[in-house]
Design a protein around this motif. Structure first.
Motif, mmCIF file in Angstrom:
data_model
loop_
_atom_site.group_PDB
_atom_site.id
_atom_site.type_symbol
_atom_site.label_atom_id
_atom_site.label_comp_id
_atom_site.label_asym_id
_atom_site.label_seq_id
_atom_site.Cartn_x
_atom_site.Cartn_y
_atom_site.Cartn_z
ATOM 1 N N ASN A 171 3.182 2.906 18.819
ATOM 2 C CA ASN A 171 3.113 4.302 18.366
ATOM 3 C C ASN A 171 4.495 4.936 18.323
ATOM 4 O OD1 ASN A 171 -0.066 5.205 18.591
ATOM 5 N ND2 ASN A 171 0.490 3.517 19.924
ATOM 6 N N ASP A 172 4.804 5.547 17.206
ATOM 7 C CA ASP A 172 6.091 6.237 17.041
ATOM 8 C C ASP A 172 5.894 7.158 15.847
ATOM 9 O OD1 ASP A 172 8.694 7.046 16.881
ATOM 10 O OD2 ASP A 172 9.554 5.078 16.440
ATOM 11 N N SER A 173 5.349 8.349 16.098
ATOM 12 C CA SER A 173 4.842 9.125 14.967
ATOM 13 C C SER A 173 4.868 10.626 15.222
ATOM 14 C CB SER A 173 3.394 8.671 14.708
ATOM 15 O OG SER A 173 2.700 9.610 13.943
ATOM 16 N N GLY A 174 5.107 11.361 14.153
ATOM 17 C CA GLY A 174 5.066 12.821 14.224
ATOM 18 C C GLY A 174 3.649 13.374 14.143
ATOM 19 N N GLY A 175 2.647 12.525 14.240
ATOM 20 C CA GLY A 175 1.258 12.988 14.255
ATOM 21 C C GLY A 175 0.654 13.005 12.859
ATOM 22 N N ALA A 176 -0.304 13.884 12.662
ATOM 23 C CA ALA A 176 -1.005 13.939 11.373
ATOM 24 C C ALA A 176 -0.017 14.263 10.250
ATOM 25 C CB ALA A 176 -2.080 15.008 11.424
ATOM 26 N N ARG A 177 -0.138 13.552 9.098
ATOM 27 C CA ARG A 177 0.745 13.870 7.969
ATOM 28 C C ARG A 177 0.336 15.231 7.423
ATOM 29 N NH1 ARG A 177 2.424 9.525 3.963
ATOM 30 N NH2 ARG A 177 2.983 8.581 5.958
ATOM 31 N N ILE A 178 1.235 16.172 7.643
ATOM 32 C CA ILE A 178 0.895 17.569 7.381
ATOM 33 C C ILE A 178 0.491 17.784 5.931
ATOM 34 C CG2 ILE A 178 1.862 19.924 7.354
ATOM 35 C CD1 ILE A 178 3.620 18.882 9.822
ATOM 36 N N GLN A 179 1.158 17.081 5.000
ATOM 37 C CA GLN A 179 0.869 17.276 3.567
ATOM 38 C C GLN A 179 -0.525 16.796 3.180
ATOM 39 O OE1 GLN A 179 3.424 15.736 4.964
ATOM 40 N NE2 GLN A 179 5.363 15.986 3.862
ATOM 41 N N VAL A 199 0.852 -1.198 0.000
ATOM 42 C CA VAL A 199 0.000 0.000 0.000
ATOM 43 C C VAL A 199 0.889 1.250 0.000
ATOM 44 C CG1 VAL A 199 -1.583 1.366 1.428
ATOM 45 C CG2 VAL A 199 -1.967 -1.080 1.159
ATOM 46 N N THR A 200 0.541 2.210 -0.838
ATOM 47 C CA THR A 200 1.301 3.479 -0.847
ATOM 48 C C THR A 200 0.338 4.642 -0.679
ATOM 49 O OG1 THR A 200 1.159 3.563 -3.248
ATOM 50 C CG2 THR A 200 3.175 2.621 -2.305
ATOM 51 N N HIS A 201 0.879 5.769 -0.253
ATOM 52 C CA HIS A 201 0.008 6.935 -0.041
ATOM 53 C C HIS A 201 -0.475 7.502 -1.386
ATOM 54 C CE1 HIS A 201 2.690 10.112 -1.457
ATOM 55 N NE2 HIS A 201 3.697 9.413 -0.904
ATOM 56 N N ARG A 202 -1.507 8.326 -1.304
ATOM 57 C CA ARG A 202 -2.078 8.865 -2.538
ATOM 58 C C ARG A 202 -1.922 10.384 -2.621
ATOM 59 N NH1 ARG A 202 -5.926 4.378 -1.636
ATOM 60 N NH2 ARG A 202 -6.998 5.553 -0.029
ATOM 61 N N CYS A 203 -1.055 10.920 -1.782
ATOM 62 C CA CYS A 203 -0.959 12.378 -1.679
ATOM 63 C C CYS A 203 -0.140 12.961 -2.855
ATOM 64 C CB CYS A 203 -0.296 12.729 -0.351
ATOM 65 S SG CYS A 203 -0.096 14.478 -0.089
ATOM 66 N N MET A 236 4.963 15.220 -2.712
ATOM 67 C CA MET A 236 4.774 13.856 -2.184
ATOM 68 C C MET A 236 4.603 12.832 -3.301
ATOM 69 S SD MET A 236 4.897 13.650 1.122
ATOM 70 C CE MET A 236 3.891 12.325 1.762
ATOM 71 N N GLU A 237 4.131 13.324 -4.485
ATOM 72 C CA GLU A 237 3.896 12.392 -5.589
ATOM 73 C C GLU A 237 5.203 11.729 -6.054
ATOM 74 O OE1 GLU A 237 3.376 15.593 -5.575
ATOM 75 O OE2 GLU A 237 4.478 16.540 -7.203
#
Ligand code: HXC
Length: 519
Positions: free
Chosen positions: A128-136, A57-61, A66-67
């Motif tokens: 959990n190990d995360s910078g939070g919401a993906r800002i982009q 699975v990859t992101h769609r942003c 990000m593309e």
């Protein structure tokens, strides 16, 4: 492409996915003293049992470049495996991929395993190990969080949910762990807060470090947000396996029974003398607990928070038992806001997951004063009463020493549907302690006596009379409010026998949508 090349491509893609954000970022993770998501899963699960899902699975942003970057699997590793041979589902945020920040697709992956866990009735463990919401990703990320939160809520009371915090967990992302049953933090690199030190400074002008704001020590001792604090990730993962050994896989099952090697009729002679003659002198409640449970083995929950009450898992004749005990060594075992909340949540967890409850009572009352009243001791104390009164699992209570007033009722008394309520001969079941009672009962007389010596004599006499009447278990036993006065050294045997007879207990609450516990 030949079939062989096809297979080679698959293997190459898997290898690429396993590298997450690349070797450089893996090295950086290691240099911080942190394991990678896959290393954590490997240590958590039984050797070779992990089956990964959604690896490609990859992101769609397409914002902010990000593309151009599509790491396979995006920022989370998800799948299933076993712990001690029992199925569990797991997700581990991968900090090497965009700082483990939550994207829409990451949320889909996490929800995928949560849905499977619910369907299969297996625990969910989230690392959990995360910078939070993906800002982009803007609101896609927010909606992704909400999808997870809703599943946390629906899974609550259905399958055990455990959150390990092995890195940053900030902003709204703290709410997924907060909705789960147990949180575990590590001494290094692990922090949880709603807003970080910079925002704190700008809003309240307070200077605070990351650790002082939301490190493991703070949440283990002050806020009670975390249930366990481990020195290292390895220790935390081992502790998670141990915790799960006490728990059933879901609310339709019982916890796995362990063959009991500790004689069930073992007498603990020293218990006959453990309670001091002086009612104000403390003793070690933990020693009493470890002396009566199977092989002295207990797992304490929130051991450093609200230390006036002990909550732990243990076993009696191999059966998991939740134990709640007042701790006279800390604030004399009084019930305050924090202790009430701590114990109430523990009782509810046990009840939700069919875990029998043993309550050991030595409670002088609720902590008085404006501090507690302003903090809502009435509501918090009511939580504990509600939790006990609502619980339908087998409940055995042993009153060791004091059991006064409202706190007597709250601590699993008979009328809150306690199944077996025993007392030691040292028990004092009364409306209040002797000195307080005499002040109220003889206020006028005491005022009239001006000579100090005469007053002291009067008080001593009246207190002795009161103690004779109430500072023992026999008035309550005479009324049938407790089932039996037992010899302390027999406690293990009596508790086991009581629980054995309760194995077939059937009790349900009136049908309703849900209760309205005083939150
Ligand atoms: C996208 C992020 C990211 C994020 C980190 N990264 N956080 N990418 N969205 N939220 C990326 C970085 O760009 C960097 O990419 C890599 O992850 C590692 O980050 P570093 O900053 O180099 O790591 P470190 O120095 O260890 O600092 C970790 C950190 C910091 C303290 C977490 O990254 C940070 O402050 N991040 C932002 C935290 C934040 O404000 N998040 C939003 C919170 S609001 P490269 O390519 O260099 O490796 C929120 C709302 C949720 O979460 C609401 C839910 C209801």
């Amino acid at each position: 492409m030949s079939k062989l090349e096809n297979v080679k491509k698959l293997i190459a893609m898997r290898e690429q996915a396993r590298l997450g954000g690349g070797q450089k970022r893996i090295d950086s993770q290691h240099n911080k003293g942190k394991l990678t998501a896959r290393e954590r899963i490997h240590l958590l699960l039984d050797e070779g049992s992990f089956e990964e899902m959604d690896m490609f699975v990859t992101h769609r942003c397409v914002n902010f470049g990000m593309e151009k970057e599509h790491p396979l699997g995006d920022g989370v590793v998800v799948g299933q495996g076993t712990i001690d041979g029992r199925l569990v589902f797991v997700f581990a945020q991968d900090f090497t991929v965009f700082g483990g920040s939550l994207s829409e697709t990451m949320s889909q992956k996490i929800c995928h395993v949560m849905d499977k866990a619910m369907k299969m009735g297996a625990p969910i463990i989230g690392i959990n190990d995360s910078g939070g919401a993906r800002i982009q990703e803007g609101s896609n990320s927010l909606s992704g969080y909400a999808e997870i939160f809703e599943r946390n809520i629906l899974a609550s009371g259905v399958v055990p949910q455990i959150s390990l915090i092995f890195g940053p967990c900030a902003g709204g992302s703290v709410y997924s762990p907060a909705l789960t049953d147990f949180i575990m933090m590590t001494d290094q690199n692990s922090y949880m807060f709603i807003t970080g030190p910079k925002v704190v400074k700008s809003v309240t002008n307070e200077d605070v470090s990351v650790d002082d704001l939301g490190g493991a020590m703070v949440h283990a001792t002050k806020s009670g947000v975390t249930h366990f604090r481990a020195a290292t990730e390895e220790e935390g993962l081992a502790l998670t396996r141990r915790l799960l050994s006490f728990l059933p896989s879901n609310n339709m099952q019982s916890a796995p029974e362990v063959p009991c090697t500790d004689p069930i009729n073992r007498l603990v002679d020293e218990l006959n003398e453990v309670v001091p003659d002086n009612p104000n002198k403390p003793y070690d409640m933990r020693n009493i607990i470890t002396s009566i449970v199977d092989n002295g083995d207990i797992l304490e929950v929130q051991p450093e928070y609200a230390r006036n009450i002990i909550c732990c898992f243990a076993r009696f004749n191999g059966v998991t038992t939740g134990i709640i005990a007042n701790e006279p060594q800390y604030l004399a075992g009084v019930l305050d806001c924090d202790a009430s909340r701590k114990a109430a949540r523990f009782v509810r967890f046990c009840d939700a997951f069919n875990i029998q409850i043993l309550t050991l009572v030595d409670v002088p009352g609720f902590l008085p004063g404006t501090g507690q009243e302003y903090a809502g001791i009435i509501t918090h104390g009511a939580k504990l009463m509600f939790a006990y009164g609502e619980a339908t699992v087998p409940k055995v209570t042993v009153t060791i020493r004091k059991s006064y007033g409202g706190s007597h009722i709250v601590m699993s008394c008979k009328q809150l549907r306690g199944d077996f309520n025993y007392a030691w001969p040292s028990a004092e079941i009364a409306v209040m302690g002797a000195s307080g009672a005499i002040e109220v009962l003889y206020g006028k007389e005491l005022k009239a006596i001006t000579d100090a010596e005469e007053k002291a004599k009067f008080i001593a006499e009246k207190e002795a009379e009161y103690r004779e009447k109430f500072s023992n278990p026999y008035q309550a036993a005479g009324m049938g409010y407790i089932d039996d006065v037992i010899e302390p050294r027999n406690t293990r045997f009596r508790v086991i026998r009581a629980f054995e007879s309760l194995r077939t207990k059937r009790l349900t609450n009136p049908k309703k949508k849900h209760s309205n516990i005083p939150l």
